[in-house]
Scaffold this motif. Structure first.
Motif, PDB file in Angstrom:
ATOM      1  N   ALA A  56      27.596  37.827  15.979  1.00 45.94           N
ATOM      2  CA  ALA A  56      28.756  37.005  15.618  1.00 45.94           C
ATOM      3  C   ALA A  56      28.741  35.679  16.356  1.00 45.94           C
ATOM      4  O   ALA A  56      28.968  34.610  15.770  1.00 45.94           O
ATOM      5  CB  ALA A  56      30.045  37.768  15.917  1.00 45.94           C
ATOM      6  N   GLY A  57      28.470  35.730  17.683  1.00 45.58           N
ATOM      7  CA  GLY A  57      28.439  34.485  18.444  1.00 45.58           C
ATOM      8  C   GLY A  57      27.338  33.552  17.982  1.00 45.58           C
ATOM      9  O   GLY A  57      27.512  32.326  17.954  1.00 45.58           O
ATOM     10  N   GLY A  58      26.187  34.120  17.620  1.00 43.30           N
ATOM     11  CA  GLY A  58      25.075  33.293  17.188  1.00 43.30           C
ATOM     12  C   GLY A  58      25.329  32.604  15.865  1.00 43.30           C
ATOM     13  O   GLY A  58      25.143  31.381  15.744  1.00 43.30           O
ATOM     14  N   VAL A  59      25.748  33.367  14.859  1.00 41.83           N
ATOM     15  CA  VAL A  59      25.961  32.738  13.549  1.00 41.83           C
ATOM     16  C   VAL A  59      27.144  31.777  13.588  1.00 41.83           C
ATOM     17  O   VAL A  59      27.198  30.813  12.820  1.00 41.83           O
ATOM     18  CB  VAL A  59      26.146  33.792  12.428  1.00 41.83           C
ATOM     19  N   SER A  60      28.097  32.025  14.523  1.00 45.24           N
ATOM     20  CA  SER A  60      29.250  31.122  14.640  1.00 45.24           C
ATOM     21  C   SER A  60      28.857  29.750  15.165  1.00 45.24           C
ATOM     22  O   SER A  60      29.647  28.803  15.073  1.00 45.24           O
ATOM     23  CB  SER A  60      30.316  31.732  15.569  1.00 45.24           C
ATOM     24  N   SER A  61      27.676  29.653  15.765  1.00 45.63           N
ATOM     25  CA  SER A  61      27.209  28.341  16.249  1.00 45.63           C
ATOM     26  C   SER A  61      26.222  27.691  15.289  1.00 45.63           C
ATOM     27  O   SER A  61      25.783  26.565  15.524  1.00 45.63           O
ATOM     28  CB  SER A  61      26.561  28.500  17.631  1.00 45.63           C
ATOM     29  N   MET A  62      25.848  28.379  14.185  1.00 46.36           N
ATOM     30  CA  MET A  62      24.903  27.828  13.216  1.00 46.36           C
ATOM     31  C   MET A  62      25.617  26.867  12.267  1.00 46.36           C
ATOM     32  O   MET A  62      26.631  27.222  11.653  1.00 46.36           O
ATOM     33  CB  MET A  62      24.247  28.947  12.412  1.00 46.36           C
ATOM     34  N   GLU A  63      25.080  25.678  12.135  1.00 49.84           N
ATOM     35  CA  GLU A  63      25.749  24.663  11.323  1.00 49.84           C
ATOM     36  C   GLU A  63      25.892  25.056   9.853  1.00 49.84           C
ATOM     37  O   GLU A  63      26.947  24.824   9.257  1.00 49.84           O
ATOM     38  CB  GLU A  63      25.028  23.323  11.473  1.00 49.84           C
ATOM     39  N   PRO A  64      24.877  25.630   9.186  1.00 46.67           N
ATOM     40  CA  PRO A  64      25.070  26.013   7.778  1.00 46.67           C
ATOM     41  C   PRO A  64      26.189  27.053   7.598  1.00 46.67           C
ATOM     42  O   PRO A  64      26.939  26.987   6.610  1.00 46.67           O
ATOM     43  CB  PRO A  64      23.704  26.597   7.387  1.00 46.67           C
ATOM     44  N   PHE A  65      26.289  27.994   8.518  1.00 49.33           N
ATOM     45  CA  PHE A  65      27.352  29.006   8.434  1.00 49.33           C
ATOM     46  C   PHE A  65      28.714  28.354   8.609  1.00 49.33           C
ATOM     47  O   PHE A  65      29.658  28.632   7.849  1.00 49.33           O
ATOM     48  CB  PHE A  65      27.114  30.069   9.511  1.00 49.33           C
ATOM     49  N   LEU A  66      28.849  27.484   9.600  1.00 46.08           N
ATOM     50  CA  LEU A  66      30.128  26.800   9.823  1.00 46.08           C
ATOM     51  C   LEU A  66      30.477  25.895   8.651  1.00 46.08           C
ATOM     52  O   LEU A  66      31.635  25.839   8.222  1.00 46.08           O
ATOM     53  CB  LEU A  66      30.056  25.983  11.117  1.00 46.08           C
ATOM     54  N   ARG A  67      29.489  25.184   8.128  1.00 45.77           N
ATOM     55  CA  ARG A  67      29.746  24.267   7.021  1.00 45.77           C
ATOM     56  C   ARG A  67      30.255  25.016   5.787  1.00 45.77           C
ATOM     57  O   ARG A  67      31.135  24.529   5.068  1.00 45.77           O
ATOM     58  CB  ARG A  67      28.465  23.497   6.687  1.00 45.77           C
ATOM     59  N   LYS A  68      29.743  26.226   5.556  1.00 49.94           N
ATOM     60  CA  LYS A  68      30.117  26.989   4.366  1.00 49.94           C
ATOM     61  C   LYS A  68      31.475  27.672   4.512  1.00 49.94           C
ATOM     62  O   LYS A  68      32.283  27.677   3.573  1.00 49.94           O
ATOM     63  CB  LYS A  68      29.042  28.032   4.060  1.00 49.94           C
ATOM     64  N   GLY A 115      25.666  40.273   4.485  1.00 51.07           N
ATOM     65  CA  GLY A 115      24.497  39.496   4.096  1.00 51.07           C
ATOM     66  C   GLY A 115      24.623  38.853   2.731  1.00 51.07           C
ATOM     67  O   GLY A 115      23.999  37.819   2.473  1.00 51.07           O
ATOM     68  N   ALA A 116      25.435  39.446   1.859  1.00 50.48           N
ATOM     69  CA  ALA A 116      25.587  38.928   0.495  1.00 50.48           C
ATOM     70  C   ALA A 116      26.827  38.055   0.320  1.00 50.48           C
ATOM     71  O   ALA A 116      27.154  37.662  -0.803  1.00 50.48           O
ATOM     72  CB  ALA A 116      25.667  40.104  -0.489  1.00 50.48           C
ATOM     73  N   SER A 117      27.513  37.717   1.390  1.00 47.60           N
ATOM     74  CA  SER A 117      28.811  37.027   1.304  1.00 47.60           C
ATOM     75  C   SER A 117      28.703  35.665   0.631  1.00 47.60           C
ATOM     76  O   SER A 117      27.765  34.890   0.885  1.00 47.60           O
ATOM     77  CB  SER A 117      29.389  36.839   2.705  1.00 47.60           C
ATOM     78  N   VAL A 118      29.703  35.385  -0.215  1.00 48.99           N
ATOM     79  CA  VAL A 118      29.788  34.080  -0.866  1.00 48.99           C
ATOM     80  C   VAL A 118      31.080  33.352  -0.505  1.00 48.99           C
ATOM     81  O   VAL A 118      31.249  32.185  -0.848  1.00 48.99           O
ATOM     82  CB  VAL A 118      29.687  34.219  -2.405  1.00 48.99           C
ATOM     83  N   ASN A 119      32.001  34.043   0.167  1.00 49.03           N
ATOM     84  CA  ASN A 119      33.241  33.402   0.614  1.00 49.03           C
ATOM     85  C   ASN A 119      33.716  34.078   1.893  1.00 49.03           C
ATOM     86  O   ASN A 119      33.173  35.103   2.306  1.00 49.03           O
ATOM     87  CB  ASN A 119      34.327  33.446  -0.477  1.00 49.03           C
ATOM     88  N   ILE A 120      34.736  33.512   2.497  1.00 49.82           N
ATOM     89  CA  ILE A 120      35.215  34.001   3.785  1.00 49.82           C
ATOM     90  C   ILE A 120      35.753  35.421   3.687  1.00 49.82           C
ATOM     91  O   ILE A 120      35.665  36.209   4.643  1.00 49.82           O
ATOM     92  CB  ILE A 120      36.291  33.041   4.360  1.00 49.82           C
ATOM     93  N   TYR A 121      36.296  35.793   2.518  1.00 47.30           N
ATOM     94  CA  TYR A 121      36.849  37.144   2.361  1.00 47.30           C
ATOM     95  C   TYR A 121      35.750  38.199   2.429  1.00 47.30           C
ATOM     96  O   TYR A 121      35.941  39.264   3.021  1.00 47.30           O
ATOM     97  CB  TYR A 121      37.619  37.239   1.031  1.00 47.30           C
ATOM     98  N   MET A 122      34.603  37.906   1.837  1.00 49.79           N
ATOM     99  CA  MET A 122      33.490  38.857   1.907  1.00 49.79           C
ATOM    100  C   MET A 122      32.933  38.954   3.329  1.00 49.79           C
ATOM    101  O   MET A 122      32.571  40.040   3.799  1.00 49.79           O
ATOM    102  CB  MET A 122      32.374  38.445   0.938  1.00 49.79           C
ATOM    103  N   VAL A 123      32.881  37.812   4.014  1.00 48.89           N
ATOM    104  CA  VAL A 123      32.396  37.824   5.395  1.00 48.89           C
ATOM    105  C   VAL A 123      33.258  38.741   6.250  1.00 48.89           C
ATOM    106  O   VAL A 123      32.764  39.585   7.008  1.00 48.89           O
ATOM    107  CB  VAL A 123      32.380  36.396   5.978  1.00 48.89           C
ATOM    108  N   ILE A 124      34.578  38.588   6.121  1.00 50.10           N
ATOM    109  CA  ILE A 124      35.495  39.395   6.940  1.00 50.10           C
ATOM    110  C   ILE A 124      35.485  40.846   6.486  1.00 50.10           C
ATOM    111  O   ILE A 124      35.558  41.766   7.317  1.00 50.10           O
ATOM    112  CB  ILE A 124      36.905  38.783   6.909  1.00 50.10           C
ATOM    113  N   LEU A 125      35.352  41.107   5.164  1.00 50.29           N
ATOM    114  CA  LEU A 125      35.254  42.487   4.680  1.00 50.29           C
ATOM    115  C   LEU A 125      34.026  43.169   5.285  1.00 50.29           C
ATOM    116  O   LEU A 125      34.085  44.343   5.692  1.00 50.29           O
ATOM    117  CB  LEU A 125      35.180  42.516   3.152  1.00 50.29           C
ATOM    118  N   GLY A 126      32.914  42.450   5.334  1.00 52.73           N
ATOM    119  CA  GLY A 126      31.718  43.019   5.955  1.00 52.73           C
ATOM    120  C   GLY A 126      31.961  43.388   7.403  1.00 52.73           C
ATOM    121  O   GLY A 126      31.554  44.458   7.868  1.00 52.73           O
TER     122      GLY A 126
END
Length: 518
Positions: free
Chosen positions: A44-56, A128-139
């Motif tokens: 979680a900490g790693g992907v939270s610092s990745m620019e593509p993840f934050l941008r999306k 891994g298949a998330s397309v929006n914030i709701y899927m990210v949090i559901l995962g």
């Protein structure tokens, strides 16, 4: 052959047992639950610092990070939505843990691990298949359900399968697994950040399915613990055969089996959680089940574990450098936990708690002092001071790996009698999740408002908890797990709390229950 020896009621009892390949393989498989726990913390900490993840998913945070000079260095990642991504896993784990307690007590440790592994697999696939914030949090929620089951069952499984003399080392294997999982997450984040196209975060989230698959597959073949089989009413001869296989063919397991049967008989009459909350004799264990996981969280470790890359970016490091630094601290954490496994049954729980607490306290004070002196609202720190901060974080992580990391799970898992052990573990896990949610949700806001003072906040708690261990935690090394309860009656403070020995009538009732099981 390892032998646990303890004097109870004036009688010295010997529990035999050696470290068999059977028990080592079983515990390694169960330890996959810890690997997933650590992986989910680190990823979680790693992907939270990745620019593509934050941008999306978190565009406001991305804009602040990319150069909004009106925002303080301490506040660039302050987003309740971003912290909700991290903490949703632990909210789900908190809600799940009491259901997991019933499954663990009624259906066994293995059943809980199987359910946890299945939930982990689902969470990894959705994340891994998330397309929006709701899927990210559901995962993350599905992963949290898995943690609720796995963290309930795995520490109990390890402590019940291990021979008494080396129970500390085996139980500390859970924290070692957590450290390995976190290190794997940091390495994977460092690699996937470099994937062109900006989809590396998907790989990071989806790879949680690898240890999840190993846990799920392994749980299909793992043996149940003898303690759980007795608790479920299985035939004594079947349990004796399994215990013989676990401890070694040349070991007399009669005394250990008698102790397990007697503890199960004592617990048949009432609900375990109700007894823990209401009966005087369990008050020391209840205090430890609440305070130890609380203290484990206010060390500040999860602030480092969740947000180390974010924190390092706040002091001016680049994306790759911050992820690489997280890898270095992860290696240190794994090494320190391995050292704790070797030391815990030799030097004892209290010694490691006190030494690790002092080390962490000194590190937090120095980190806070450097941050206060060198990091302003704008700009970064020099490379030299950044290197010192990374070193101090590594020293801090080493102290945690030596003490509060593994022992925070070991001690609560071994202090409860069998009749209330699953319920006691549910209290420990619930408190741990509750305060993990608080730290995960509050840290970035606290960092924004308190700035460097947050490290002094954690340092103050470290002073309190180290004093608490010195005054109130008795030593339990080498004691057979069914007889750990005896230490409370010998303690200067807890002997006044638990009161006198149970009445004779109560002892006779327990003896009658034991005869029925036999």
């Amino acid at each position: 052959m390892a032998v646990g020896v303890v004097a109870v009621d004036g009688q010295e009892r010997h529990y035999g047992g050696r470290i068999t390949a059977f028990v080592v393989l079983s515990c390694m498989t169960a330890g996959m639950g810890g690997v997933i726990f650590g992986y989910d913390i680190g990823i979680a900490g790693g992907v939270s610092s990745m620019e593509p993840f934050l941008r999306k998913f978190f565009p406001d945070v991305y804009r602040r990070m990319r150069g909004d000079t009106r925002v303080s260095n301490y506040c660039k990642f302050d987003s309740q939505l971003l912290t909700a991504f991290t903490s949703s896993l632990y909210v789900a784990g908190l809600v799940t843990t009491f259901l997991a307690s019933r499954v663990t007590a009624g259906r066994g440790r293995r059943a809980s691990m199987l359910l946890g592994g299945a939930a982990f697999l689902a969470g990894a696939a959705v994340g891994g298949a998330s397309v929006n914030i709701y899927m990210v949090i559901l995962g993350r929620v599905l992963l949290g359900v898995g943690l609720g089951f796995a963290n309930q069952a795995v520490p109990l499984y390890l402590s019940e399968m291990a021979p008494a003399r080396v129970r500390g080392a085996f139980s500390n294997g859970f924290q070692l697994s957590v450290g390995i999982g976190a290190l794997a997450a940091n390495l994977i984040n460092f690699g996937t950040e470099k994937i062109r196209g900006g989809w590396g975060w998907r790989v990071s989230l989806a790879l949680a399915g690898v240890p999840a698959g190993l846990l799920t597959l392994g749980a299909l073949f793992l043996p149940e613990t003898p303690n759980s089989l007795v608790q479920q009413g299985r035939d004594r001869r079947d349990v004796a055969r399994l215990l013989q296989k676990i401890r070694g063919a040349d070991v007399d397991v009669g005394d250990e089996l008698d102790g397990i049967v007697a503890a199960a008989a004592a617990g048949e009459r009432d609900d375990g959680l109700r007894r823990i909350l209401l009966e005087r004799r369990y008050r020391p264990q209840l205090a430890m089940a609440v305070l130890i996981p609380f203290f484990q969280q206010v060390t500040g470790i999860n602030a480092i574990a969740f947000y180390a890359p974010v924190l390092l970016r706040s002091i001016g490091m680049g994306e790759s450098a911050s992820l690489l630094s997280a890898v270095v601290t992860g290696v240190v954490g794994v090494g320190a936990t391995a050292a704790s496994m070797l030391a815990v049954d030799r030097f004892g729980r209290r010694t490691l708690f006190l030494a690790g607490g002092a080390q962490m306290l000194a590190s937090q004070v120095l980190i806070g002092g450097i941050m206060a002196a060198e990091l302003r609202d704008a700009g970064g720190v020099s490379k030299a001071w950044a290197g010192v901060l990374i070193l101090l974080i590594a020293v801090y992580v080493a102290g945690f790996g030596l003490s509060w990391g593994p022992l925070g799970w070991l001690v609560p898992s071994e202090i409860f009698p069998l009749e209330v052990r699953a319920a006691g573990q549910s209290v420990t896990v619930a408190v741990s999740f509750a305060f993990t949610v608080f730290v995960a949700q509050a840290f970035l806001a606290m960092l924004c408002h308190m700035k460097a003072g947050i490290f002094f906040f954690f340092a103050a708690w470290l002073a309190v908890m180290t004093a608490f261990v010195y005054l109130f935690l008795p030593e339990t090394k080498g004691l057979p797990i069914e007889q750990v309860a005896a230490v409370w009656r010998a303690h200067w403070f807890w002997s006044r709390v638990v009161g006198p020995e149970p009445a004779l009538a109560d002892d006779e009732a327990r003896a009658g229950g034991k005869e029925e099981l036999l």
